[in-house]
Design a protein around this motif. Structure first.
Motif, PDB file in Angstrom:
ATOM      1  N   VAL A  72       0.836  -1.205   0.000  1.00 47.14           N
ATOM      2  CA  VAL A  72       0.000   0.000   0.000  1.00 47.14           C
ATOM      3  C   VAL A  72       0.870   1.253   0.000  1.00 47.14           C
ATOM      4  O   VAL A  72       0.633   2.193  -0.781  1.00 47.14           O
ATOM      5  N   GLY A  73       1.864   1.290   0.872  1.00 46.83           N
ATOM      6  CA  GLY A  73       2.728   2.473   0.947  1.00 46.83           C
ATOM      7  C   GLY A  73       3.404   2.774  -0.379  1.00 46.83           C
ATOM      8  O   GLY A  73       3.471   3.932  -0.813  1.00 46.83           O
ATOM      9  N   LYS A  74       3.911   1.727  -1.038  1.00 49.29           N
ATOM     10  CA  LYS A  74       4.541   1.931  -2.340  1.00 49.29           C
ATOM     11  C   LYS A  74       3.533   2.410  -3.378  1.00 49.29           C
ATOM     12  O   LYS A  74       3.848   3.250  -4.233  1.00 49.29           O
ATOM     13  N   GLY A  75       2.311   1.889  -3.303  1.00 53.07           N
ATOM     14  CA  GLY A  75       1.277   2.337  -4.226  1.00 53.07           C
ATOM     15  C   GLY A  75       0.953   3.812  -4.065  1.00 53.07           C
ATOM     16  O   GLY A  75       0.770   4.535  -5.052  1.00 53.07           O
ATOM     17  N   VAL A  76       0.912   4.286  -2.819  1.00 49.13           N
ATOM     18  CA  VAL A  76       0.653   5.703  -2.562  1.00 49.13           C
ATOM     19  C   VAL A  76       1.801   6.555  -3.078  1.00 49.13           C
ATOM     20  O   VAL A  76       1.598   7.592  -3.731  1.00 49.13           O
ATOM     21  N   TYR A  77       3.030   6.131  -2.795  1.00 46.77           N
ATOM     22  CA  TYR A  77       4.216   6.876  -3.234  1.00 46.77           C
ATOM     23  C   TYR A  77       4.240   7.005  -4.762  1.00 46.77           C
ATOM     24  O   TYR A  77       4.449   8.103  -5.311  1.00 46.77           O
ATOM     25  N   GLU A  78       4.008   5.905  -5.450  1.00 42.38           N
ATOM     26  CA  GLU A  78       4.033   5.923  -6.913  1.00 42.38           C
ATOM     27  C   GLU A  78       2.874   6.741  -7.479  1.00 42.38           C
ATOM     28  O   GLU A  78       3.039   7.458  -8.482  1.00 42.38           O
ATOM     29  N   THR A  79       1.704   6.652  -6.857  1.00 40.88           N
ATOM     30  CA  THR A  79       0.540   7.402  -7.342  1.00 40.88           C
ATOM     31  C   THR A  79       0.752   8.905  -7.200  1.00 40.88           C
ATOM     32  O   THR A  79       0.447   9.681  -8.113  1.00 40.88           O
TER      33      THR A  79
ATOM     34  N   CYS B 115      -0.889  17.556  12.430  1.00 36.60           N
ATOM     35  CA  CYS B 115      -1.004  16.984  11.088  1.00 36.60           C
ATOM     36  C   CYS B 115      -2.380  16.370  10.860  1.00 36.60           C
ATOM     37  O   CYS B 115      -2.973  15.781  11.770  1.00 36.60           O
ATOM     38  N   HIS B 116      -2.876  16.482   9.631  1.00 34.96           N
ATOM     39  CA  HIS B 116      -4.010  15.674   9.215  1.00 34.96           C
ATOM     40  C   HIS B 116      -3.531  14.226   9.107  1.00 34.96           C
ATOM     41  O   HIS B 116      -2.349  13.965   8.850  1.00 34.96           O
ATOM     42  N   ILE B 117      -4.439  13.282   9.282  1.00 31.56           N
ATOM     43  CA  ILE B 117      -4.048  11.873   9.204  1.00 31.56           C
ATOM     44  C   ILE B 117      -4.949  11.122   8.229  1.00 31.56           C
ATOM     45  O   ILE B 117      -6.116  11.453   8.051  1.00 31.56           O
ATOM     46  N   ILE B 118      -4.377  10.107   7.596  1.00 30.20           N
ATOM     47  CA  ILE B 118      -5.115   9.188   6.726  1.00 30.20           C
ATOM     48  C   ILE B 118      -4.641   7.783   7.075  1.00 30.20           C
ATOM     49  O   ILE B 118      -3.439   7.556   7.240  1.00 30.20           O
ATOM     50  N   THR B 119      -5.578   6.839   7.185  1.00 30.25           N
ATOM     51  CA  THR B 119      -5.192   5.469   7.524  1.00 30.25           C
ATOM     52  C   THR B 119      -5.870   4.455   6.617  1.00 30.25           C
ATOM     53  O   THR B 119      -6.994   4.670   6.159  1.00 30.25           O
ATOM     54  N   ALA B 120      -5.163   3.348   6.397  1.00 31.83           N
ATOM     55  CA  ALA B 120      -5.723   2.201   5.684  1.00 31.83           C
ATOM     56  C   ALA B 120      -5.839   0.994   6.613  1.00 31.83           C
ATOM     57  O   ALA B 120      -6.150  -0.103   6.164  1.00 31.83           O
ATOM     58  N   ASN B 121      -5.628   1.210   7.908  1.00 27.29           N
ATOM     59  CA  ASN B 121      -5.521   0.134   8.890  1.00 27.29           C
ATOM     60  C   ASN B 121      -6.885  -0.180   9.491  1.00 27.29           C
ATOM     61  O   ASN B 121      -7.320   0.439  10.452  1.00 27.29           O
ATOM     62  N   LYS B 122      -7.578  -1.199   8.916  1.00 29.14           N
ATOM     63  CA  LYS B 122      -8.957  -1.484   9.353  1.00 29.14           C
ATOM     64  C   LYS B 122      -9.036  -2.035  10.775  1.00 29.14           C
ATOM     65  O   LYS B 122      -9.949  -1.708  11.517  1.00 29.14           O
ATOM     66  N   GLU B 123      -8.082  -2.871  11.184  1.00 28.89           N
ATOM     67  CA  GLU B 123      -8.128  -3.420  12.542  1.00 28.89           C
ATOM     68  C   GLU B 123      -7.957  -2.318  13.576  1.00 28.89           C
ATOM     69  O   GLU B 123      -8.734  -2.214  14.531  1.00 28.89           O
TER      70      GLU B 123
ATOM     71  N   CYS C 250      -9.326  13.629   9.566  1.00 29.56           N
ATOM     72  CA  CYS C 250      -8.950  12.221   9.540  1.00 29.56           C
ATOM     73  C   CYS C 250      -9.639  11.533   8.374  1.00 29.56           C
ATOM     74  O   CYS C 250     -10.871  11.579   8.258  1.00 29.56           O
ATOM     75  N   GLY C 251      -8.867  10.901   7.503  1.00 30.27           N
ATOM     76  CA  GLY C 251      -9.419  10.161   6.378  1.00 30.27           C
ATOM     77  C   GLY C 251      -9.227   8.665   6.580  1.00 30.27           C
ATOM     78  O   GLY C 251      -8.165   8.233   7.021  1.00 30.27           O
ATOM     79  N   PHE C 252     -10.242   7.864   6.236  1.00 25.88           N
ATOM     80  CA  PHE C 252     -10.146   6.426   6.459  1.00 25.88           C
ATOM     81  C   PHE C 252     -10.897   5.622   5.396  1.00 25.88           C
ATOM     82  O   PHE C 252     -11.336   4.506   5.626  1.00 25.88           O
ATOM     83  N   GLU C 253     -11.037   6.200   4.206  1.00 25.37           N
ATOM     84  CA  GLU C 253     -11.730   5.498   3.117  1.00 25.37           C
ATOM     85  C   GLU C 253     -11.092   4.146   2.822  1.00 25.37           C
ATOM     86  O   GLU C 253     -11.780   3.167   2.518  1.00 25.37           O
ATOM     87  N   ALA C 254      -9.784   4.049   2.932  1.00 23.10           N
ATOM     88  CA  ALA C 254      -9.073   2.829   2.551  1.00 23.10           C
ATOM     89  C   ALA C 254      -9.222   1.703   3.566  1.00 23.10           C
ATOM     90  O   ALA C 254      -8.731   0.597   3.333  1.00 23.10           O
TER      91      ALA C 254
ATOM     92  N   ALA D   6      -7.880   5.148  -2.881  1.00 22.78           N
ATOM     93  CA  ALA D   6      -8.708   5.606  -1.762  1.00 22.78           C
ATOM     94  C   ALA D   6      -7.949   6.590  -0.880  1.00 22.78           C
ATOM     95  O   ALA D   6      -8.505   7.597  -0.418  1.00 22.78           O
ATOM     96  N   ILE D   7      -6.668   6.317  -0.649  1.00 18.63           N
ATOM     97  CA  ILE D   7      -5.867   7.196   0.204  1.00 18.63           C
ATOM     98  C   ILE D   7      -5.656   8.560  -0.451  1.00 18.63           C
ATOM     99  O   ILE D   7      -5.801   9.615   0.198  1.00 18.63           O
TER     100      ILE D   7
END
Length: 418
Positions: A14-21, A96-104, A124-128, A307-308
């Motif tokens: 996921v992190g690499k996908g965000v960086y590349e996007t 800082c604003h925060i965004i997470t992909a961590n569902k648990e 806070c964003g959490f769509e992912a 999503a992020i």
């Protein structure tokens, strides 16, 4: 013109996908945000394994991220409740604003994080956290404000859906389908979270908080995975034109907020019937619009990154904020559902509260009952295989099923616990 400075916590898929996007879509991001987006720092476990541009801080120490001279948004893509939760709290304290992909983590701590972010006047964003690239959360939070959500059903784990699809289409066993999913990278080496329903459960809790402003008591949720489903069952249901799907369900009724995460049978009339392979879907029932279904890729490098990054856009427009949804949900009477019971037991007594609507000799009973009555039946006969049936069957489907030769006996008095 100042840049928007972003830090990534975690640099896996996921992190690499965000960086590349972010790097590949700078022109689009600048057009939408009026600023360039710059990845200023990345938190990794092992710095030596990664090679990036010199102007990106690569570190294994979170304090180095917090000490960046310019930092606007922290994006977290770490597995597990900790250290992600603690890192995001410290990021909020930094402003800082925060965004997470961590569902648990978000299932456990989402409400706390949102309240903490509000107190510090950040977003806070959490769509992912739910269904990858499908905009289920933004649809619930920003596009269905007047509508009152009455029910949510969804296929939110691509691994389980892939396995069930593979078992039906290729006639393979559960273990063979699981091995194939692992070889393709759809399943982890330890697939427990996916195949036993934990991953879907966490996503259901996030959706519940958004749609109803609360979560059910976790211990009351009927969570069941797919590992016990046999190839023979899949084949039998296929003969009847039904498909097994692993579905989350959320609804408010007379017994309060009800949630289940379990395998069900789906007929062709239901919107989840055609959701195959690693696809996800969320079906929303609301009082004005009726039913809408969102379907698409539920996981993976770029769907989750999508999503992020979309959350990043919403942060700038102040769309990502609170979790809470004011709901005057009409409490419905507990409904009757259709069920299919598979059993080789010959001494099962069906109580009068459960209607037998059809049968397949020596194979199954078709039932109509409230969920609480099915639960009581399972207390008395825990070995029974009972599947809820989603959608409608054709008018002639049950006409060919006769009760006359049923090997199941009926009587008014039922065993203790039923």
């Amino acid at each position: 013109m100042a840049d928007i400075h972003v830090a990534l916590l975690g640099f896996g898929t996921v992190g690499k996908g965000v960086y590349e996007t972010i790097n590949a879509h700078q022109a689009r991001l600048k057009a939408l945000l009026g600023k360039n987006v710059k990845v200023a720092g990345i938190l990794v476990r092992n710095v030596e394994k990664h090679h990036l541009d010199d102007d990106v801080l690569l570190t294994s120490n979170f304090e180095d991220i917090l000490n960046l001279p310019k930092l606007d948004v922290v994006i977290e893509a770490i597995v597990g409740r900790e250290p992600g939760y603690s890192y995001l709290k410290k990021s909020i304290e930094r402003g800082c604003h925060i965004i997470t992909a961590n569902k648990e983590m978000f299932a456990y701590h989402g409400n706390e994080l949102l309240e903490y972010a509000s107190r510090h006047q950040v977003a806070c964003g959490f769509e992912a956290t739910v269904a990858g690239g499908i905009p289920a959360i933004q649809t619930l939070r920003t596009l269905l404000n007047v509508n009152k959500i009455e029910r949510i059903e969804g296929i939110v784990n691509g691994t389980s859906n892939y396995i069930l699809t593979k078992m039906r289409e290729d006639g393979v066993t559960f273990q063979e389908a699981l091995q194939g999913a692992q070889e393709l990278g759809y399943a982890e080496a330890d697939p427990t979270n996916d195949i036993e329903g934990h991953d879907a459960f966490y996503k259901a809790m996030v959706l519940s908080q958004i749609a109803f402003g609360e979560q059910p008591e976790w211990k009351t949720v009927n969570r069941k995975g797919i590992s016990a489903i046999s190839h023979s069952q899949i084949r039998l249901f296929s003969e009847w034109g039904l498909r097994v799907k692993h579905v989350i369900s959320l609804e408010k009724g007379t017994r309060g907020l009800a949630c289940s995460v379990k395998p069900v049978l789906v007929s062709p009339s239901h919107p989840l019937y055609s959701v195959e392979g690693v696809q996800n879907a969320v079906s929303i029932e609301a009082d004005i619009v009726g039913n809408i279904t969102l379907q698409g890729p539920g996981a993976g490098k770029f769907p989750t990154a999508s999503a992020i990054v979309e959350d990043l856009i919403q942060l700038n427009t102040k769309q990502v904020c609170y979790f809470e949804r004011e709901q005057n949900v009409r409490f419905k009477k507990e409904p009757y559902h259709n069920w299919i019971l598979l059993s080789k037991q010959t001494n099962v007594f069906i109580p009068d509260s459960i209607e037998v609507t059809g049968r397949v000799p020596e194979r199954a009973l078709f039932l109509k009952a409230k969920e609480k009555d099915i639960e009581r039946l399972l207390v008395a006969y825990p070995a029974l295989n009972i599947y809820q049936l989603y959608g409608q069957v054709s008018p002639g489907f049950l006409e060919n099923l006769s009760l006359k030769e049923s090997r199941f006996k009926r009587k008014a008095a039922v065993p203790k616990g039923v």
